[in-house]
Design an enzyme around this catalytic site. Structure first.
Site, PDB file in Angstrom:
ATOM      1  CG  ASP A   1       4.483  -1.005   2.503  1.00  0.00           C
ATOM      2  OD1 ASP A   1       4.093  -0.849   1.333  1.00  0.00           O
ATOM      3  OD2 ASP A   1       5.696  -1.043   2.809  1.00  0.00           O
TER       4      ASP A   1
ATOM      5  CG  ASP B   1       0.842  -0.935  -7.666  1.00  0.00           C
ATOM      6  OD1 ASP B   1       0.838  -1.059  -8.903  1.00  0.00           O
ATOM      7  OD2 ASP B   1       1.536  -0.091  -7.064  1.00  0.00           O
TER       8      ASP B   1
ATOM      9  CG  ASP C   1       6.512 -10.854   3.235  1.00  0.00           C
ATOM     10  OD1 ASP C   1       5.714 -10.802   2.268  1.00  0.00           O
ATOM     11  OD2 ASP C   1       7.673 -11.290   3.133  1.00  0.00           O
TER      12      ASP C   1
ATOM     13  N   PRO D   1       3.301   4.339  -0.736  1.00  0.00           N
ATOM     14  CG  PRO D   1       3.955   6.329  -1.828  1.00  0.00           C
ATOM     15  CD  PRO D   1       3.935   4.821  -1.986  1.00  0.00           C
ATOM     16  N   GLY D   2       0.623   5.089  -0.491  1.00  0.00           N
ATOM     17  CA  GLY D   2      -0.798   5.318  -0.259  1.00  0.00           C
ATOM     18  C   GLY D   2      -1.574   6.026  -1.359  1.00  0.00           C
ATOM     19  CB  SER D   3      -0.799   7.118  -4.832  1.00  0.00           C
ATOM     20  OG  SER D   3       0.256   7.988  -4.525  1.00  0.00           O
ATOM     21  CE  LYS D   4      -0.540   2.174  -8.044  1.00  0.00           C
ATOM     22  NZ  LYS D   4       0.760   2.662  -7.476  1.00  0.00           N
TER      23      LYS D   4
ATOM     24  CB  CYS E   1       5.481   0.977 -12.627  1.00  0.00           C
ATOM     25  SG  CYS E   1       6.517   0.830 -11.175  1.00  0.00           S
TER      26      CYS E   1
ATOM     27  CB  ALA F   1      -0.933  -0.010   1.205  1.00  0.00           C
TER      28      ALA F   1
END
Lengths: 302, 185
Positions: free
Chosen positions: A129, A176, A156, A108-111, A229, A106
């Site tokens: 995380d 992600d 984990d 730094p939390g953008s999604k 990405c 998760a």
């Protein structure tokens, strides 16, 4: 950029691809609909003389001449700096208000915060995380944006425990994963300097473990979105192929209003389950964005 | 789930009826259900927002309140059993177990738009001074203590943070990490 040469057989216009990878990306912000409407956010930016350009998504605004964090709507928590393609997986997951969702990697939390906004800040997002420092960034972002439906765990993701929540399974999971990040080269040109095939193979094994755990923790009929990405098939289609053979799930089609290529079914002598073609590859020259990969799965009976 | 804390006191909690810093405990609904000494109740929290800022308790109908650490209250819109041992649960909301309870900047930004009392409207220049973390002399006819500070943005008043008004002075309570210097001069 030599690292990228390995993808020449996959990419439609390789020269355009390389050129795009060398161009920096503009700043993009996502409007935090928990606190403001898109119209008011645009009005607030206009009041400060900050120019805005449209993107593929109404809630994402490109700021060609400004930094995302130095303005009044930002300090009110109306805006979050988030790259255009980074907003893809939460849109593809498409959670409803009231759902129970796991964000497996998760910080730094953008999604995470985008999921919360899509759910009207109702239901529950469990945000996991493995790194406490990154969790601190996640918490800071979630609080600045006024999110109240996120529960954060430090573990984990491969061993994610449902015990703290009495074993309740998820309606959806967003996976992600950490990756070789080749697709962020326009933002971090140093990314490719650290690239090694050993690292790709090592991280692919972690990705497989996280995706498997997400399928296991999601209820039958629920959905899992897998995204990276990176362009590397080892971290994309090969990971999907692995989970298709080890867990009860299947890939499904989805719409995406961004130009893209399909998942590849062959790579360096290996062939993958033909349904991995339902995944989508976004190359930087397609939409003048970063690079991205996304796939949507439905979970079957265990 | 809305506003119902009646299941808050589980066997697990009763077994260790103390305020442990690494876990979240849902606030008891009322004083009668309180098992941990000094723990505020949901009713006290709702009453405090209503009395101090005129916020209707219905605003928080979809949120439960939790304590982690001594007096630090979190607001959560989701579902979790109590107690739960995790890193964070919703939004840090309110500091209690002290003489004057204090809302967080994030709580005021999210819920302070519902406030009707003890709200101070700043000009853009005054808001910039406040956001930079600086104290300023301002006229204020109301109570001393913690105020909701608003700023005009996109045609409306919006809550920006928490100020402490004492002795003719508005003391900025913006935490260091949230400060920005947008002052023009």
């Amino acid at each position: 950029m030599e690292v990228l040469e390995r993808y020449e057989p996959l990419v439609d216009d390789f020269a355009a691809f390389l050129t795009a990878c060398e161009r920096p990306l503009p700043s993009v912000v996502r409007v935090n609909t928990i606190k403001a409407t898109v119209e008011r956010a645009k009005q607030a930016l206009a009041e400060e003389g900050i120019a805005v350009e449209p993107t593929w998504h109404d809630e994402l605004l490109a700021l060609p001449e400004a930094q995302p964090g130095a303005n009044w709507p930002y300090v009110h928590g109306w805006l979050h700096g988030q790259e255009e393609v980074s907003a893809v997986p939460a849109e593809v997951l498409d959670p409803e208000p009231g759902d129970r969702v796991w964000d497996a990697c998760a910080a730094p939390g953008s999604k995470t915060t985008q999921l919360a906004a899509l759910m009207d800040d109702s239901g529950t997002v469990v945000a996991t995380d493995s790194n406490l420092g990154r969790i601190s960034a996640l918490r800071s972002n979630a609080e600045r944006l006024g999110v109240t439906n996120v529960a954060v765990t430090n573990e984990d993701a491969r061993n994610h425990s449902l015990k703290p929540f009495d074993g309740v399974e998820y309606d959806h999971a967003l996976v992600d994963v950490p990756c070789s990040c080749e697709g962020t080269v326009r933002k971090n040109p140093d990314t490719l300097e650290e690239w090694t095939l050993d690292h790709v193979e090592g991280i692919a094994s972690v990705q497989k473990g996280i995706l498997r755990r997400a399928v296991q923790a999601t209820r039958p009929g629920g959905t899992v979105v897998y995204s990276t990405c990176t362009f590397s098939p080892e971290e994309n289609e090969a990971v999907l192929d692995h989970v298709l053979t080890t867990e009860s799930c299947e890939l499904v089609e989805f719409d995406l209003p961004l130009a893209h290529a399909l998942g590849v079914t062959e790579w360096e002598g290996a062939s993958f389950d033909p349904t991995v073609a339902k995944a989508k590859r976004i190359y930087p020259h397609h939409n003048d964005t970063g690079g991205f990969f996304a796939a949507k799965l439905t979970v079957g009976e265990a | 789930m809305s506003g119902d804390d009646s299941g808050a006191e589980t066997d697990r909690e009763q077994a260790t009826a103390e305020n442990r810093s690494h876990r979240f405990d849902r606030l008891p609904a009322t004083a009668e259900e309180r098992r941990v000494e000094g723990r505020p109740t949901r009713t006290e929290v709702l009453d405090w927002w209503a009395e101090r800022f005129g916020v209707d308790p219905d605003v928080f109908a979809d949120h439960t309140f939790w304590e982690r650490g001594s007096g630090k209250i979190w607001a959560f819109a989701g579902e979790a059993p109590t107690p739960v041992e995790i890193e964070a649960l919703g939004l840090v909301f309110l500091r209690t177990r002290r003489e004057h309870w204090k809302p967080t900047l994030e709580a005021v930004q999210r819920f302070g738009g519902h406030a009707t009392e003890n709200v101070i409207d700043l000009s853009r220049a005054e808001a910039a001074t406040f956001l930079a973390g600086d104290d300023q002399d301002l006229d204020w006819d109301g109570d001393w203590g913690y105020l909701v500070v608003t700023n005009e943005i996109a045609g409306e008043r919006e809550p920006l943070g928490v100020g402490l008004y004492v002795h003719g002075e508005l003391r900025s309570q913006v935490p260091k990490g949230r400060r920005r210097d947008f002052r023009v001069e």
